[in-house]
Scaffold this motif. Sequence first.
Motif, PDB file in Angstrom:
ATOM      1  N   GLY A   1       0.794  -1.215   0.000  1.00  0.00           N
ATOM      2  CA  GLY A   1       0.000   0.000   0.000  1.00  0.00           C
ATOM      3  C   GLY A   1       0.826   1.263   0.000  1.00  0.00           C
ATOM      4  N   ILE A   2       2.098   1.153  -0.345  1.00  0.00           N
ATOM      5  CA  ILE A   2       2.993   2.300  -0.489  1.00  0.00           C
ATOM      6  C   ILE A   2       3.653   2.216  -1.858  1.00  0.00           C
ATOM      7  CG2 ILE A   2       3.386   2.586   1.993  1.00  0.00           C
ATOM      8  CD1 ILE A   2       6.003   1.046   1.702  1.00  0.00           C
ATOM      9  N   SER A   3       4.320   3.257  -2.275  1.00  0.00           N
ATOM     10  CA  SER A   3       4.905   3.293  -3.608  1.00  0.00           C
ATOM     11  C   SER A   3       6.021   2.273  -3.759  1.00  0.00           C
ATOM     12  CB  SER A   3       5.459   4.688  -3.900  1.00  0.00           C
ATOM     13  OG  SER A   3       6.599   4.947  -3.092  1.00  0.00           O
ATOM     14  N   GLY A   4       6.265   1.874  -4.992  1.00  0.00           N
ATOM     15  CA  GLY A   4       7.377   0.963  -5.256  1.00  0.00           C
ATOM     16  C   GLY A   4       8.701   1.530  -4.780  1.00  0.00           C
ATOM     17  N   LYS A   5       8.867   2.844  -4.906  1.00  0.00           N
ATOM     18  CA  LYS A   5      10.096   3.500  -4.442  1.00  0.00           C
ATOM     19  C   LYS A   5      10.262   3.342  -2.941  1.00  0.00           C
ATOM     20  CE  LYS A   5      12.486   7.963  -4.386  1.00  0.00           C
ATOM     21  NZ  LYS A   5      12.405   9.389  -4.799  1.00  0.00           N
ATOM     22  N   ARG A   6       9.171   3.540  -2.185  1.00  0.00           N
ATOM     23  CA  ARG A   6       9.256   3.397  -0.733  1.00  0.00           C
ATOM     24  C   ARG A   6       9.493   1.951  -0.322  1.00  0.00           C
ATOM     25  NH1 ARG A   6       4.362   5.890   2.251  1.00  0.00           N
ATOM     26  NH2 ARG A   6       5.559   5.080   4.026  1.00  0.00           N
ATOM     27  N   VAL A   7       8.889   1.008  -1.062  1.00  0.00           N
ATOM     28  CA  VAL A   7       9.161  -0.404  -0.780  1.00  0.00           C
ATOM     29  C   VAL A   7      10.645  -0.685  -0.946  1.00  0.00           C
ATOM     30  CG1 VAL A   7       8.802  -2.775  -1.568  1.00  0.00           C
ATOM     31  CG2 VAL A   7       6.849  -1.220  -1.397  1.00  0.00           C
ATOM     32  N   GLU A   8      11.200  -0.221  -2.058  1.00  0.00           N
ATOM     33  CA  GLU A   8      12.617  -0.463  -2.329  1.00  0.00           C
ATOM     34  C   GLU A   8      13.500   0.182  -1.263  1.00  0.00           C
ATOM     35  OE1 GLU A   8      15.557  -2.370  -4.379  1.00  0.00           O
ATOM     36  OE2 GLU A   8      13.445  -2.402  -4.981  1.00  0.00           O
ATOM     37  N   GLN A   9      13.196   1.406  -0.890  1.00  0.00           N
ATOM     38  CA  GLN A   9      13.985   2.090   0.145  1.00  0.00           C
ATOM     39  C   GLN A   9      13.886   1.364   1.478  1.00  0.00           C
ATOM     40  OE1 GLN A   9      12.218   6.012  -0.088  1.00  0.00           O
ATOM     41  NE2 GLN A   9      13.799   6.768  -1.476  1.00  0.00           N
ATOM     42  N   GLY A  10      12.697   0.890   1.810  1.00  0.00           N
ATOM     43  CA  GLY A  10      12.528   0.154   3.059  1.00  0.00           C
ATOM     44  C   GLY A  10      13.343  -1.119   3.078  1.00  0.00           C
ATOM     45  N   LEU A  11      13.286  -1.873   1.988  1.00  0.00           N
ATOM     46  CA  LEU A  11      14.065  -3.110   1.894  1.00  0.00           C
ATOM     47  C   LEU A  11      15.563  -2.823   1.919  1.00  0.00           C
ATOM     48  CD1 LEU A  11      11.967  -4.942  -0.843  1.00  0.00           C
ATOM     49  CD2 LEU A  11      12.072  -5.543   1.583  1.00  0.00           C
ATOM     50  N   ASN A  12      15.972  -1.761   1.246  1.00  0.00           N
ATOM     51  CA  ASN A  12      17.394  -1.398   1.221  1.00  0.00           C
ATOM     52  C   ASN A  12      17.936  -1.090   2.606  1.00  0.00           C
ATOM     53  OD1 ASN A  12      17.330   0.504  -1.932  1.00  0.00           O
ATOM     54  ND2 ASN A  12      17.252  -1.698  -1.541  1.00  0.00           N
ATOM     55  N   SER A  13      17.054  -0.639   3.511  1.00  0.00           N
ATOM     56  CA  SER A  13      17.515  -0.246   4.847  1.00  0.00           C
ATOM     57  C   SER A  13      18.047  -1.423   5.645  1.00  0.00           C
ATOM     58  CB  SER A  13      16.386   0.452   5.619  1.00  0.00           C
ATOM     59  OG  SER A  13      15.353  -0.461   5.974  1.00  0.00           O
TER      60      SER A  13
END
Length: 265
Positions: A29-41
């Motif tokens: 339910g969030i943008s693909g960019k935010r998903v990627e940033q979250g996983l990258n963390s």
Amino acid sequence: MKLCSLASGSSGNCIFAGSEETSLLFDAGISGKRVEQGLNSFDYTGKDIQAVFVTHEHADHISGLGVLARRLGVPIYATEGTIRAIKNTSQVGKIPDSLFHPVYADRTVQIGDMEIEPFSISHDAAEPVGYRITNGSHSAAIATDMGTYTDYTVRHLQFCDTLLLEANHDIRMLEMGRYPYPLKVRIMSDKGHLSNEASGRLLCQVLHDNLKYIVLGHLSAENNYPALAYETVCSEVTAGDNPYRADDFPISVAGRSSVGELLEF
């Protein structure tokens, strides 16, 4: 086993759960960019994700699903009712039919070395479910967007290592707030959301000695505060008819728009 909230709240939900071999998302339910940033963390990427499990079709759970599916070709698991509803949601865009895989309440799905068991929940959506995730002797459950709970719910949440549980609203804030009356009624109904008090009462029924983490999630931006949710749930646990106190367990609140701690258990 690992679990991390990438976002949890009325404006967007996405939860990571994984093992050494398997990486899954629950809702997008969030943008693909935010998903990627979250996983990258925590040193993952979108390419590590092997499947997305969807709880229901409301926008705060699927708004980033189309982009994620089209970009990564990741399989999507959801109930048949939810799949139909997603396909009828124009904002998600076209998702190839081949990516959809139906799941059924109380039937386990195996992805890598993880077992995922959907369980029915009470919410105003097509065919909503929560999920219990098991890896070997460890398990976690994601239980949000529930207007009420029953003994059936309790059975699916018992004996987990980690529990992400809805604490959506403070009843008094909701009653006195600016939401229109029909929306207030919907939220407080049996197909709405769990209040802080109800969350604490449910938690009292599933506490056990080996529960390692409790994460309160899906907080309303308008009708709750993290500190209020935490204090109310803790008060219910300590005053409840159970042998525990709130400080016997690590209880935290998932951020609405921030990545939480990667919990390992």
